[in-house]
Design a protein around this motif. Structure first.
Motif, PDB file in Angstrom:
ATOM      1  N   ARG A  30       0.830  -1.206   0.000  1.00 60.55           N
ATOM      2  CA  ARG A  30       0.000   0.000   0.000  1.00 60.55           C
ATOM      3  C   ARG A  30       0.865   1.257   0.000  1.00 60.55           C
ATOM      4  O   ARG A  30       0.360   2.354  -0.221  1.00 60.55           O
ATOM      5  CB  ARG A  30      -0.911   0.015   1.227  1.00 60.55           C
ATOM      6  N   GLU A  31       2.146   1.077   0.284  1.00 61.79           N
ATOM      7  CA  GLU A  31       3.091   2.194   0.268  1.00 61.79           C
ATOM      8  C   GLU A  31       4.467   1.638  -0.083  1.00 61.79           C
ATOM      9  O   GLU A  31       4.716   0.448   0.098  1.00 61.79           O
ATOM     10  CB  GLU A  31       3.119   2.906   1.616  1.00 61.79           C
ATOM     11  N   PRO A  32       5.346   2.476  -0.613  1.00 68.46           N
ATOM     12  CA  PRO A  32       6.686   1.999  -0.983  1.00 68.46           C
ATOM     13  C   PRO A  32       7.428   1.411   0.220  1.00 68.46           C
ATOM     14  O   PRO A  32       7.343   1.942   1.327  1.00 68.46           O
ATOM     15  CB  PRO A  32       7.385   3.260  -1.496  1.00 68.46           C
ATOM     16  N   ARG A  33       8.138   0.314  -0.022  1.00 67.55           N
ATOM     17  CA  ARG A  33       8.874  -0.371   1.043  1.00 67.55           C
ATOM     18  C   ARG A  33      10.267  -0.770   0.558  1.00 67.55           C
ATOM     19  O   ARG A  33      10.493  -0.943  -0.633  1.00 67.55           O
ATOM     20  CB  ARG A  33       8.134  -1.638   1.495  1.00 67.55           C
ATOM     21  N   SER A  34      11.157  -0.980   1.509  1.00 67.41           N
ATOM     22  CA  SER A  34      12.546  -1.337   1.214  1.00 67.41           C
ATOM     23  C   SER A  34      12.689  -2.837   0.961  1.00 67.41           C
ATOM     24  O   SER A  34      11.811  -3.627   1.307  1.00 67.41           O
ATOM     25  CB  SER A  34      13.443  -0.947   2.391  1.00 67.41           C
ATOM     26  N   VAL A  35      13.839  -3.219   0.401  1.00 68.47           N
ATOM     27  CA  VAL A  35      14.156  -4.628   0.215  1.00 68.47           C
ATOM     28  C   VAL A  35      14.120  -5.338   1.566  1.00 68.47           C
ATOM     29  O   VAL A  35      13.570  -6.441   1.681  1.00 68.47           O
ATOM     30  CB  VAL A  35      15.553  -4.806  -0.442  1.00 68.47           C
ATOM     31  N   GLY A  60       7.961  -4.881 -15.307  1.00 68.69           N
ATOM     32  CA  GLY A  60       6.990  -3.797 -15.210  1.00 68.69           C
ATOM     33  C   GLY A  60       5.916  -4.030 -14.161  1.00 68.69           C
ATOM     34  O   GLY A  60       4.902  -3.338 -14.143  1.00 68.69           O
ATOM     35  N   ARG A  61       6.108  -4.975 -13.280  1.00 68.72           N
ATOM     36  CA  ARG A  61       5.106  -5.269 -12.250  1.00 68.72           C
ATOM     37  C   ARG A  61       5.323  -4.430 -10.995  1.00 68.72           C
ATOM     38  O   ARG A  61       4.404  -4.190 -10.230  1.00 68.72           O
ATOM     39  CB  ARG A  61       5.126  -6.753 -11.915  1.00 68.72           C
ATOM     40  N   VAL A  62       6.569  -4.002 -10.774  1.00 69.26           N
ATOM     41  CA  VAL A  62       6.945  -3.225  -9.589  1.00 69.26           C
ATOM     42  C   VAL A  62       7.780  -2.049 -10.065  1.00 69.26           C
ATOM     43  O   VAL A  62       8.497  -2.143 -11.066  1.00 69.26           O
ATOM     44  CB  VAL A  62       7.739  -4.117  -8.599  1.00 69.26           C
ATOM     45  N   ARG A  63       7.685  -0.947  -9.346  1.00 69.19           N
ATOM     46  CA  ARG A  63       8.475   0.248  -9.676  1.00 69.19           C
ATOM     47  C   ARG A  63       9.449   0.547  -8.554  1.00 69.19           C
ATOM     48  O   ARG A  63       9.137   0.353  -7.386  1.00 69.19           O
ATOM     49  CB  ARG A  63       7.553   1.455  -9.864  1.00 69.19           C
ATOM     50  N   ARG A  64      10.612   1.059  -8.939  1.00 69.76           N
ATOM     51  CA  ARG A  64      11.588   1.558  -7.972  1.00 69.76           C
ATOM     52  C   ARG A  64      11.243   3.008  -7.666  1.00 69.76           C
ATOM     53  O   ARG A  64      10.941   3.778  -8.566  1.00 69.76           O
ATOM     54  CB  ARG A  64      12.987   1.539  -8.592  1.00 69.76           C
ATOM     55  N   VAL A  65      11.325   3.355  -6.398  1.00 67.22           N
ATOM     56  CA  VAL A  65      11.056   4.729  -5.982  1.00 67.22           C
ATOM     57  C   VAL A  65      12.228   5.176  -5.119  1.00 67.22           C
ATOM     58  O   VAL A  65      12.559   4.513  -4.139  1.00 67.22           O
ATOM     59  CB  VAL A  65       9.743   4.810  -5.150  1.00 67.22           C
ATOM     60  N   PRO A  75       4.109  -1.474  -6.071  1.00 65.36           N
ATOM     61  CA  PRO A  75       3.492  -2.073  -7.257  1.00 65.36           C
ATOM     62  C   PRO A  75       3.287  -1.009  -8.330  1.00 65.36           C
ATOM     63  O   PRO A  75       3.186   0.177  -8.031  1.00 65.36           O
ATOM     64  CB  PRO A  75       2.137  -2.576  -6.751  1.00 65.36           C
ATOM     65  N   ASP A  76       3.233  -1.448  -9.566  1.00 63.54           N
ATOM     66  CA  ASP A  76       2.832  -0.554 -10.644  1.00 63.54           C
ATOM     67  C   ASP A  76       1.301  -0.563 -10.619  1.00 63.54           C
ATOM     68  O   ASP A  76       0.660  -1.462 -11.166  1.00 63.54           O
ATOM     69  CB  ASP A  76       3.369  -1.030 -11.989  1.00 63.54           C
TER      70      ASP A  76
END
Length: 183
Positions: A30-35, A60-65, A75-76
């Motif tokens: 639901r929000e960007p998370r780290s490895v 293209g399933r996940v985006r880096r932020v 997620p994309d």
């Protein structure tokens, strides 16, 4: 850890491979998370998580932020939306989608009448009424959750219906494309 919790963890790790768990976690964020965070949630090694996240980015399933010096993943959401719409179109007839839309609309109309409100937000505001019993509070809280879910489903179904003819046309064109090439 309780025996049932251990069974839950065992079930999670035994029923899915490490890469499947990473995908499940990464594609439902639901929000960007780290490895590190994703690795911990998926119960996988950092290196495996990092490799799988790189693969998901390439697919293209996940985006880096980038947040400061930190790389996070999310997620994309656009792709997830279109994947969901595509599934609705592929798995349902137009009539089935219309019927589901009518059923959802009927359920929402019944809640509006039952609770004398116009939106789920109005119903949520009614939770502050001091006259409600704990059972009534739980019931309303459950209805709010279902109502919100119905609103999301209704929007997806509307999108699917709006695109249904275009998808059918594209499918017909693509299946007839070899015929066009030989004419």
């Amino acid at each position: 850890m309780s025996e049932s919790s251990q069974d839950g963890v065992r079930s999670w790790t035994e029923s899915m491979s490490a890469r499947e768990r990473i995908r499940a976690v990464a594609e439902t964020l639901r929000e960007p998370r780290s490895v590190n965070w994703i690795s911990n949630q998926a119960d996988t090694a950092w290196s495996t998580t990092n490799e799988e996240l790189h693969a998901l980015v390439e697919q293209g399933r996940v985006r880096r932020v980038g947040v400061g010096d930190t790389t996070l993943y999310e997620p994309d959401y656009t792709r997830l939306l279109f994947d969901e719409i595509r599934s609705l179109i592929e798995e349902n007839s137009r009539d089935a989608l219309r019927d589901e839309l009518a059923a959802i609309t009927g359920e929402i109309e019944a809640w509006k009448e039952t609770y004398d409100v116009e939106t789920w937000e109005d119903l949520e505001q009614s939770l502050a009424d001091g006259d409600l019993s704990s059972a009534e509070l739980r019931e309303r809280r459950d209805v709010i959750a279902f109502w919100r879910e119905n609103e999301e489903d209704r929007q997806l179904i509307k999108h699917a219906l709006a695109l249904y003819a275009d998808v059918e046309s594209a499918r017909e064109y693509m299946t007839g494309a070899p015929d066009h090439a030989t004419s």
